[in-house]
Design an enzyme around this catalytic site. Structure first.
Site, PDB file in Angstrom:
ATOM      1  N   GLY A 212      33.356 -17.286  -7.142  1.00 47.69           N
ATOM      2  CA  GLY A 212      34.577 -17.654  -6.435  1.00 47.69           C
ATOM      3  C   GLY A 212      35.596 -16.559  -6.271  1.00 47.69           C
ATOM      4  O   GLY A 212      36.742 -16.836  -5.910  1.00 47.69           O
ATOM      5  N   ASP A 336      33.367  -5.074  -1.940  1.00 49.15           N
ATOM      6  CA  ASP A 336      32.561  -6.216  -2.379  1.00 49.15           C
ATOM      7  C   ASP A 336      31.223  -5.743  -2.936  1.00 49.15           C
ATOM      8  O   ASP A 336      30.186  -6.375  -2.748  1.00 49.15           O
ATOM      9  CB  ASP A 336      32.349  -7.217  -1.238  1.00 49.15           C
ATOM     10  CG  ASP A 336      31.651  -8.503  -1.699  1.00 49.15           C
ATOM     11  OD1 ASP A 336      31.693  -8.797  -2.899  1.00 49.15           O
ATOM     12  OD2 ASP A 336      31.053  -9.195  -0.849  1.00 49.15           O
TER      13      ASP A 336
END
Length: 719
Positions: A212, A336
């Site tokens: 998340g 990321d």
């Protein structure tokens, strides 16, 4: 015969046969792992996992062994007879979303998960259902998931089956009948955490992380007592608010590597959402840590810094969660580039020294070999295209970056790899026979651009990257057509000692499945084109393939029952690549979803049912009356809110509806669906708290435009 009676017969008979062949217990096992199993069904404990090679017919933990090598000593199926493989049985899951699970097989019983965290116990000989369990995950929780409603599998221990659920629960089931023994909520109810990874059980503790980061959470990993469900310890992977007391002394040191900003408001990220490994001799548990929240360090930590423990491998004591060492693969992570990817333990001769190593090919494109006792850097080389750094300094173990890759100047910069990574969660495999690591690698890149309009929103994505600029260009087909062939995948057979590729199998598409190697000189992989393939492990020669009628992203396993070796894979097209990458992978032949467990053995010849391919009629969209400014706004809002499920440029390559083909009725219901949540029962929540009516209308205008694009392309014969 009832399912329960059949279950007992299957499990007890196989248990007697297999346990009798185990030999002596490995005395190097920790004392807690020496305790006898409490049940003859799923009778797994630490001693048995450590002695797994003495009963190669079972696959008792996620990577088969604690070292996560995903290598089977079975060799009845080998490079000389693999072409005789045929389908023996299959099991249809009751859903058609992504399937990413590694089946667990113990004493003739298979435990596997499907979409929505459902658990199934099957007879490993026939596929007959013994029991199934549905944790009833609220469908509206799907909005809190970056990467499909997937689950990567269960853990079994002393008669119990453990599963993590999408809404953050850890559940213990009775292996005999699937009844609930205990359940704990591992995540805060008011935060958009999720669990898609498989638990591991070490020394009687069930270890589970969560996901998340992009939605604004703070990462941690927790351990629970396998018998009672009581939490034993929790290790946070990033520091919280420095003005508050740190949960662990090491976090005070970690906080000094975060520069400026108020990262804790967006959580900081660092979720432990997938890979783990365990060394019983060193008594070290290894966890992989994810990306920052937001991705963009310029926003998250504006004064710079390494931002520990983002994108790191961290070694902990499994009894207490005590920090031992770490190695950071991507200091100051801003792309990321998670380090949650599969980790493998092995003993390698490097130079004139035998080294206990841990190996990882994280998203950032470099293959790392570390000393697993100390975290000492040994080597790193690129296993796929990576432009963010030129190399890793052999003296410091730090990357030598390309300065422009940090996209701090407000302009778009093409950087490889893409956030999908040079390697994502799909498991690697290591063969001690060949000495090679088999990587399901990816070749990709993305335009990273600082989002100057970013503001933290606890109900939305927090990446700090201009996603509209990151997707395929809206109005330049030539650029799209030139760009798309550069996005693909391959198998890299990697020598971890010499740090070089030995051979490669090139795929036409990316988002291919995980790997299995066996003592039969075989390597198995499913792919995005809907095939399961057997290769020679020593040279990559293709020996056998079969049509799975769906893209495969999970890794196969091998097991044996009654003297027969089987190859099994949980198949079903989905995951973040299938959902979000749109036309980049929409031409993959396996993009239809037929979610199944597929099991093969020598000499079988069963066939799958014909796969019905739904023909889509051309859309009949409403008139397009929006101006360019509205369409530009709609595209940007779509990329920020919708593309992770419905695909880049609204091109769906998964079972999630392709919005370009919406019916007249659905267009008429737009406000009720998008703002009101009329389809919440199917996972499409209402966005009334995120979007204004004007913003929703702009997205609708963009979808209408994309539908008109389909009609125009059909009339001109364009792709």
């Amino acid at each position: 015969m009832t399912n329960t009676t059949l279950f007992k017969t299957v499990a007890l008979t196989a248990s007697v046969l297999l346990l009798g062949a185990c030999g002596k217990t490995d005395n190097s096992a920790p004392k807690a792992a020496q305790e006898p199993a409490s049940s003859a069904i799923a009778a797994v404990d630490g001693a048995r996992i450590l002695a797994a090679d003495k009963e190669p017919g079972n696959w008792m933990t996620h990577g088969r062994t604690y070292d996560e090598q995903r290598y089977s000593p079975l060799k009845q199926i080998n490079d000389g007879n693999a072409k005789q493989l045929g389908l023996d049985w299959y099991f249809d899951f009751p859903t058609n979303r992504g399937i990413e699970a590694t089946p667990i097989v113990v004493d003739g019983v298979m435990y596997v998960t499907g979409s929505w965290s459902m658990v199934f116990a099957l007879d490993a000989r026939s596929g007959e259902t013994l029991w199934q369990y549905d944790p009833q995950v609220p469908t509206n929780w799907a909005v809190n998931l970056c990467c499909d409603v997937v689950n990567r599998g269960v853990a079994v221990w002393k008669g119990n089956v453990f599963v993590g659920t999408l809404d953050g629960r850890l559940i213990a089931l009775d292996a005999e009948d699937g009844s609930v023994l205990w359940e704990v909520k591992t995540t805060p109810k008011d935060k958009p955490y999720s669990i898609t990874g498989a638990p591991r059980v070490v020394k009687g503790k069930v270890v589970i992380g969560n996901g998340g980061s992009e939605l604004g959470v703070r990462g941690y990993v927790s351990a629970y007592d396998a018998e009672s469900g009581e939490m034993a310890w929790r290790f946070y992977t990033v520091p919280g608010n420095p003005e508050e007391e740190f949960e662990n002394p090491i976090l005070e040191k970690a906080a000094s590597t975060w520069g400026g900003g108020e990262w804790w408001k967006a959580g900081g990220g660092g979720t432990v959402w997938d890979s783990m490994a365990y060394d019983a001799e060193l008594d070290l548990l290894y966890i992989g840590v994810g990306n920052g929240a937001p991705w963009n360090r310029q926003i998250r930590s504006p004064d710079g810094g390494d931002n520990l423990f983002l994108s790191s491998i961290v070694a902990l004591r499994p009894d207490t969660g005590e920090y031992v060492w770490h190695y950071q693969t991507t200091p100051g992570e801003t792309w990321d580039y998670t380090a949650t990817q599969h980790m493998i333990l092995a003993d390698l001769k490097i130079g004139d020294q035998q080294r206990k190593v841990i190996m990882q090919a994280p998203k950032n494109g470099f293959f790392y070999v570390l000393d697993r006792a100390t975290g000492e850097f040994i080597s790193a080389e690129k296993y796929t295209k990576a432009t963010w750094a030129s190399h890793v300094d052999p003296e410091t173990g730090r990357p030598v970056e390309n300065p422009e890759a940090r996209y701090t100047d407000g302009k778009p910069h093409l950087v490889a790899p893409h956030p999908a990574g040079g390697h994502n969660w799909h498991p690697m495999s290591f063969s001690p026979d060949t000495g090679l690591v088999y990587i399901p690698a990816q070749e990709n890149l993305m335009a990273y651009m600082h989002d100057s309009q970013y503001e933290y929103d606890p109900k939305s994505w927090n990446v700090g990257v201009n996603l509209a600029a990151a997707g395929l260009p809206e109005n330049d087909p030539a650029v799209r057509e030139a760009f798309m062939p550069t996005i693909r995948g391959h198998i890299s057979a990697w020598d971890p000692v010499s740090q070089k590729e030995v051979w490669r199998v090139q795929h036409p598409n990316m988002w291919n499945g995980g790997m299995l190697s066996t003592a039969g000189n075989l390597l198995f992989q499913g792919n995005a084109d809907g095939e399961l393939v057997a290769y020679r492990a020593d040279n990559g020669e293709s020996l056998w393939s079969t049509n799975a009628h769906t893209g495969i992203v999970a890794a196969p396993i091998s097991y044996a029952v009654d003297g027969e070796q089987y190859i099994a894979v949980a198949a079903g097209w989905g995951g973040v690549g299938a959902l979000s990458l749109g036309e980049i992978i929409s031409d993959a032949k396996g993009t239809a979803n037929n979610s199944r467990v597929l099991v093969y053995k020598l000499g079988s010849d069963k066939t799958l049912p014909a796969s019905a391919v739904a023909e889509r009629a051309l859309p009949e969209p409403p008139p397009l009356d929006a101006d360019e400014a509205t369409l530009t706004q709609g595209h940007a809002l779509y990329m920020a809110n919708c593309h992770m499920c419905h695909g880049d440029r609204a091109v769906s390559a998964s079972s999630v509806p392709d919005l370009r083909y919406m019916s007249k009725e659905k267009h008429a219901m737009w406000d009720g669906i998008v703002l009101g949540g009329a389809l919440q029962a199917k996972g499409m929540v209402g966005f009334w708290e995120r979007l204004t009516k004007e913003e929703s209308d702009a997205i609708h205008a963009y979808i209408i435009k994309r539908a008109h694009d389909v009609v125009e392309a059909a009339s001109t014969g364009a792709p």
